[in-house]
Design an enzyme around this catalytic site. Sequence first.
Site, PDB file in Angstrom:
ATOM      1  N   LYS A 179     -31.746 -60.708  50.359  1.00  0.00           N
ATOM      2  CA  LYS A 179     -33.198 -60.001  50.399  1.00  0.00           C
ATOM      3  C   LYS A 179     -33.098 -58.566  51.433  1.00  0.00           C
ATOM      4  CE  LYS A 179     -35.837 -64.328  50.566  1.00  0.00           C
ATOM      5  NZ  LYS A 179     -34.789 -65.042  49.783  1.00  0.00           N
ATOM      6  N   ARG A 229     -45.890 -65.637  47.283  1.00  0.00           N
ATOM      7  CA  ARG A 229     -46.353 -65.327  48.667  1.00  0.00           C
ATOM      8  C   ARG A 229     -45.995 -63.903  49.042  1.00  0.00           C
ATOM      9  NH1 ARG A 229     -42.871 -70.087  51.536  1.00  0.00           N
ATOM     10  NH2 ARG A 229     -41.135 -68.900  50.145  1.00  0.00           N
ATOM     11  N   LYS A 243     -34.852 -66.448  59.727  1.00  0.00           N
ATOM     12  CA  LYS A 243     -34.722 -66.437  58.370  1.00  0.00           C
ATOM     13  C   LYS A 243     -35.799 -66.527  57.313  1.00  0.00           C
ATOM     14  CE  LYS A 243     -29.789 -67.934  59.040  1.00  0.00           C
ATOM     15  NZ  LYS A 243     -29.683 -68.149  60.373  1.00  0.00           N
TER      16      LYS A 243
END
Length: 328
Positions: free
Chosen positions: A127, A254, A85
């Site tokens: 996501k 990131r 995850k």
Amino acid sequence: MFNKQIILVTGGTGSWGYELVRQLLTYNPKEIRIFSRNESNQFTMKQEFDGNPKLSFVIGDIKERDSLIEACQDVDYVFHLAALKHVPVCEDQPLEALKTNVTGTQNVIDAAIICNVDRVIYISTDKAANPSNFYGLSKAMGERLIIHANTLNTKTRFVCIRGGNVLGTNGSVIHVFKKQIQEKGKVGITDPKMTRFFLTLEDAIKLVFKATFESMGGEIFVMKMPTCKIVDLAHVLIEASTKENVEIETLGIRPGEKIHELLLSEYESTTTVAYDDEYFVILPPIHIEGLKEYYSKFNPVNLVNYNSSKDLMTKDEIKEMLKKGRFI
């Protein structure tokens, strides 16, 4: 619905698994099997539930099809939680993410069909909507496999549930921020504009059950979730800590991170209906017998997409959410 039933939970020793099992036990199931690969986590969970005789623990990895087939014997429901995850881990080791999140999901599908499981519930993520990282891509592929399984010659029904960030789960930003406040006296955020969907774990599981009970199979249930700015969340936690002179440091985004998350993409909105106050339902592009007819009574969504930059919570609302989740 779960009365006297046998339930398998893959990846059941994580935060979702604890709350899922806690709520499942209130429905008087016959047995709940916790399938995961970490022996020490299983030992800890067994102690946490006081050795409840309805819980059985199975060491196994969803990458191993035969282990899943054995674990699925006589099972009525499968809640598929197991996944890699963490976004950076999946970016650094995409092959491992592929084997777990994609091939592992297909193994769950195969085992469920072979063992005549009644229903499989796949827990997905925001996501997976228009993915920008390998984690999201692998979960989107898992969604497609789960949806497609409803076209196979089987009585087993498969449904997806897509949610955002759940407060207090392992690796949650809440725990990270609280630790940084106490140990470093500063909080690192990636970008001041960043927003995310949030929900308490207890509410997330309640919604999962609702979708489990009411789904046909082949659709994606999308949770409607409150949203907030990450920087506002940091400010609320700093204020609640009563620690003085805590700084907020901007670290930069990131690899694979978005400023705003999507629960429903622009492409998906064209086949999505407004189900009720708690859910949208995405209908699949492929044909599944009776599905579109069943949802024809619901109105199409009046949205281009559903992203986390809209309807942001105030700091007071964030504070109330954190209180509800017992984080402050």
